[in-house]
Design a protein around this motif. Structure first.
Motif, short mmCIF file in Angstrom:
data_model
loop_
_atom_site.label_atom_id
_atom_site.label_comp_id
_atom_site.label_asym_id
_atom_site.label_seq_id
_atom_site.Cartn_x
_atom_site.Cartn_y
_atom_site.Cartn_z
N VAL A 10 4.68 -7.51 5.50
CA VAL A 10 4.00 -6.89 4.25
C VAL A 10 5.03 -7.84 3.15
O VAL A 10 6.09 -8.22 3.49
CB VAL A 10 4.16 -5.53 4.02
CG1 VAL A 10 3.36 -4.89 5.16
CG2 VAL A 10 5.67 -5.07 4.18
N GLU A 11 4.41 -7.67 1.98
CA GLU A 11 4.82 -8.24 0.80
C GLU A 11 5.47 -7.07 -0.07
O GLU A 11 4.41 -6.30 -0.36
CB GLU A 11 4.44 -9.14 0.11
CG GLU A 11 4.90 -9.93 -1.10
CD GLU A 11 3.90 -10.94 -1.75
OE1 GLU A 11 4.30 -11.28 -2.93
OE2 GLU A 11 3.04 -11.25 -1.28
N MET B 22 -7.89 -8.50 1.60
CA MET B 22 -6.61 -7.82 1.65
C MET B 22 -6.49 -6.32 1.01
O MET B 22 -6.98 -6.20 0.06
CB MET B 22 -5.64 -8.65 1.16
CG MET B 22 -4.38 -8.17 1.10
SD MET B 22 -2.79 -8.88 0.65
CE MET B 22 -3.46 -10.09 -0.68
N LYS B 23 -6.10 -5.41 1.56
CA LYS B 23 -6.05 -4.02 1.28
C LYS B 23 -4.69 -3.81 0.56
O LYS B 23 -3.68 -4.38 1.01
CB LYS B 23 -6.04 -3.03 2.19
CG LYS B 23 -6.36 -1.68 1.94
CD LYS B 23 -7.01 -0.91 3.18
CE LYS B 23 -7.36 0.47 2.56
NZ LYS B 23 -7.92 1.22 3.60
N ALA B 24 -4.71 -3.24 -0.72
CA ALA B 24 -3.44 -2.98 -1.27
C ALA B 24 -3.14 -1.52 -1.37
O ALA B 24 -3.98 -0.88 -1.47
CB ALA B 24 -3.46 -3.57 -2.64
N TYR B 25 -1.71 -1.13 -1.18
CA TYR B 25 -1.39 0.16 -1.15
C TYR B 25 -0.24 0.37 -2.47
O TYR B 25 0.36 -0.55 -2.80
CB TYR B 25 -0.74 0.69 0.08
CG TYR B 25 -1.32 0.48 1.50
CD1 TYR B 25 -2.21 1.64 1.56
CD2 TYR B 25 -1.49 -0.75 2.20
CE1 TYR B 25 -3.13 1.47 2.85
CE2 TYR B 25 -2.12 -1.01 3.10
CZ TYR B 25 -2.93 0.13 3.60
OH TYR B 25 -3.80 0.15 4.76
#
Length: 76
Positions: free
Chosen positions: A29-30, A1-4
């Motif tokens: 999205v969370e 999972m990619k985080a921004y």
């Protein structure tokens, strides 16, 4: 999972505006909101303030006298 990570400001009306990111379109999205700490920046110390604060910090009269006595006896 990619985080921004985005550094943003919430508007006075409570809106959050995210940068345009097509990879997030039509996805669920969370969102986690972490408020930043408010840090106060202290003005830099003046040289005179530094000297006033630390002058005599390592001065110990008893130790200084012992050193003087030792050195005067050693180099007579």
């Amino acid at each position: 999972m990619k985080a921004y990570k985005f550094d943003l400001r919430i508007s006075e009306s409570g809106l959050i505006q995210l940068p345009l990111n097509p990879s997030l379109f039509n996805k669920e999205v969370e969102i986690i909101i972490v408020p930043k700490n408010q840090t106060t920046i202290k003005p830099p110390n003046k040289a005179a303030d530094f000297v006033k604060k630390w002058a005599g910090f390592l001065k110990n009269t008893e130790t200084d006298n012992a050193k003087r006595t030792y050195l005067s006896e050693k180099y007579q």
